[in-house]
Design an enzyme around this catalytic site. Structure first.
Site, PDB file in Angstrom:
ATOM      1  N   GLY A   4      -7.130   1.157  -3.945  1.00 13.96           N
ATOM      2  CA  GLY A   4      -7.041   1.480  -2.529  1.00 13.96           C
ATOM      3  C   GLY A   4      -7.296   2.946  -2.251  1.00 13.96           C
ATOM      4  O   GLY A   4      -8.242   3.543  -2.769  1.00 13.96           O
ATOM      5  N   CYS A  43      -5.051  10.621  26.116  1.00 18.13           N
ATOM      6  CA  CYS A  43      -4.085  10.412  27.193  1.00 18.13           C
ATOM      7  C   CYS A  43      -2.979   9.464  26.736  1.00 18.13           C
ATOM      8  O   CYS A  43      -2.793   8.379  27.290  1.00 18.13           O
ATOM      9  CB  CYS A  43      -4.806   9.861  28.427  1.00 18.13           C
ATOM     10  SG  CYS A  43      -3.815   9.981  29.934  1.00 18.13           S
ATOM     11  N   SER A  83       0.833  -1.184   0.000  1.00 15.30           N
ATOM     12  CA  SER A  83       0.000   0.000   0.000  1.00 15.30           C
ATOM     13  C   SER A  83       0.878   1.248   0.000  1.00 15.30           C
ATOM     14  O   SER A  83       2.031   1.208   0.420  1.00 15.30           O
ATOM     15  CB  SER A  83      -0.894  -0.012   1.244  1.00 15.30           C
ATOM     16  OG  SER A  83      -1.878   0.980   1.191  1.00 15.30           O
ATOM     17  N   TYR A 113      -8.724   5.623   5.387  1.00 10.56           N
ATOM     18  CA  TYR A 113      -8.205   4.968   6.593  1.00 10.56           C
ATOM     19  C   TYR A 113      -8.198   5.860   7.831  1.00 10.56           C
ATOM     20  O   TYR A 113      -7.526   5.530   8.806  1.00 10.56           O
ATOM     21  CB  TYR A 113      -6.803   4.403   6.340  1.00 10.56           C
ATOM     22  CG  TYR A 113      -6.773   3.447   5.182  1.00 10.56           C
ATOM     23  CD1 TYR A 113      -7.438   2.234   5.243  1.00 10.56           C
ATOM     24  CD2 TYR A 113      -6.122   3.772   3.999  1.00 10.56           C
ATOM     25  CE1 TYR A 113      -7.439   1.364   4.168  1.00 10.56           C
ATOM     26  CE2 TYR A 113      -6.113   2.910   2.910  1.00 10.56           C
ATOM     27  CZ  TYR A 113      -6.779   1.705   3.005  1.00 10.56           C
ATOM     28  OH  TYR A 113      -6.789   0.854   1.947  1.00 10.56           O
TER      29      TYR A 113
END
Length: 485
Positions: free
Chosen positions: A318, A391, A238, A421
């Site tokens: 993609g 956090c 990718s 994504y």
């Protein structure tokens, strides 16, 4: 501060002090991104400040026109490249990049097929009205229920990933009497030049069969009358630039394809995709037309050497379809200059989102860009790190960027190239609600995925209704009314 050599040395080598800290790199931002006369960022003709006012922040913004245009351009490129060799091409939109019913409708209306990898993704595609025969079903651990769902729906192809899956799917088609087209996923052994977790064709990973093991798997598939093997599938990774990896992978996979044709026709070869986009001004993605011609030519050359016909081709671009079309808007909450060990300073800019809406920097060390979106500034550039509200010290949205030194609480910050994504990987970490998704088209903004509320989060917690009363009659979480020092 930006001129301080100590500060400059803390920046990655690729990041240069910009001539204009308000500038928008055209290769990174959507083509419609520009600033109005007041310096406000416009996306699809809509001011970012208006989007914040109407929908709040954090906010995913998706340019529908750009998604559609990119889908058309990609399909045209691969069809034209395949036609040069007398074959057809199919392009699959990657559901995992960004999936909603609206986006499925956009890409299918533009002629793309869709690949999914879970029962949930399949359900979304079907709910959008996608033609089941134009769906591909991926995944290394499809359950029996998911496979049954796919067969019953009439999914166009299932990409087989293991021997166990062959047996599962073979049993399902025998019980149902269905005929199911399948592809076999193979690992070509070619390593994409990318992050280790994004490279998916080397042998020591969870996907597919080695080239050595593939013939035995194919033989077993062909023993089931209800399984129709239509071809091989290979995906080398990718965020890939250039064609070299695809050309080497094609040489190896076509050799296997030629060997397996002796046992029956294999009309399709799916070479995956994972084509890269620009996240920063130094990224240089390969034009889709160049990729299409280079890969199709490589397959044709290998077929000619072996004296076999070129199969029909399939591709999975993609993130390349949707990535550049997305921009995420945040509001700055605090800023904090932090001294560097070697001297100089870095400005930490905290925003109201973070790793819950963009996990890629934490997962992959992904680089992003950022600009102040609510105004322009004449202030000097300062080396900044955009961080989230979670956090975690690793809660970084943009690791290194030059922002105006007067960036301040209340400023609106925009991060481009977040269409892929980010929404897909979003979480409720620290019980933060996931943002809405707004689509832009022809100057109109509309919600296509609503944002979550705290009530949405609490609705899943079955213990709330059963909360016992405390000794003083309060329920857990209810503050005492007196006696507090």
């Amino acid at each position: 501060m930006s001129a301080d050599p100590h500060t400059r040395s803390a920046a990655p080598a690729w990041l240069q002090v910009p001539d204009d800290v308000n500038g928008l790199a055209p290769e990174v931002w959507p083509a419609t991104a520009r600033r109005d006369d007041e310096g406000v960022l416009l996306l699809g003709g809509v001011p970012a400040t208006e989007l914040r006012e109407r929908f709040g922040t954090p906010l995913y913004v998706l340019d529908e026109d750009l998604v559609r245009e990119t889908a058309r351009r990609t399909l045209d490129a691969f069809r034209a490249a395949a036609a040069l060799h007398g074959v057809q091409a199919r392009v699959y939109y990657a559901g995992k990049a960004f999936l909603s019913t609206e986006v499925v409708r956009w890409v299918t209306e533009e002629g793309l097929a869709v690949d999914v990898c879970t029962g949930g993704e399949l359900a979304v595609a079907l709910a959008a009205g996608a033609d089941p025969s134009r769906l591909g079903f991926h995944g290394n651990n499809k359950s029996v229920a998911e496979l049954e769902q796919a067969v019953e729906a009439g999914v166009g192809s299932i990409v087989i990933d293991s021997l166990i899956e062959i047996e599962r799917l073979g049993a399902i088609v025998e019980r149902s009497g269905a005929t199911q087209p399948v592809l076999l996923r193979v690992n070509s052994g070619v390593h994409a030049e990318t992050h280790d977790f994004l490279a998916t064709a080397h042998e020591d990973q969870k996907f597919g069969f080695t080239l050595t093991d593939a013939p035995a798997a194919v033989a077993r598939i062909r023993e089931f009358s209800g399984l129709r093997l239509v071809g091989l599938h290979c995906h080398i990774g990718s965020q890939i630039f250039g064609t070299a990896g695809f050309e080497e992978s094609a040489a190896r996979v076509v050799a296997l394809h030629a060997e397996l044709r002796e046992g029956g026709e294999l009309p399709v070869l799916n070479l995956g995709g994972g084509f890269g986009i620009a996240y920063t001004s130094v990224d240089d993605p390969t034009p889709i037309e160049e990729l299409a011609v280079g890969i199709a030519d490589a397959v044709a050359r290998q077929c000619e050497v072996r004296g076999i016909p070129v199969p029909n081709l399939a591709f999975e671009p993609g993130r390349a379809i949707v990535g550049r079309a997305g921009v995420t808007l945040y509001e700055v909450g605090t800023t904090k200059p932090v001294a560097l060990d070697a001297g100089g300073e870095r400005l930490y800019v905290s925003v109201d989102g973070g790793m819950s809406d963009n996990a890629r920097p934490a997962l992959y060390g992904a680089e992003f860009s950022a600009r102040v979106a609510s105004r322009t500034s004449d202030a000097d550039p300062v080396l900044a790190r955009v961080v989230g509200r979670h956090c975690e010290s690793g809660d970084i949205v943009v690791d290194a960027e030059y922002l105006p030194s007067d960036v301040a609480p209340g400023d609106l910050l925009a991060v481009p190239a977040t269409g892929a994504y980010c929404f897909s990987l979003a979480s409720n970490y620290n019980y933060v609600t996931r943002p809405p998704v707004v689509a832009l088209r022809a100057g109109v903004a509309r919600v296509i995925v609503r944002g979550e509320t705290i009530d949405d989060l609490l609705a899943r917690d079955v213990g709330i209704d059963a909360a016992p009363a405390l000794d003083d009659g309060r329920t857990p979480g209810q503050a005492p009314t007196e006696g507090i020092a």
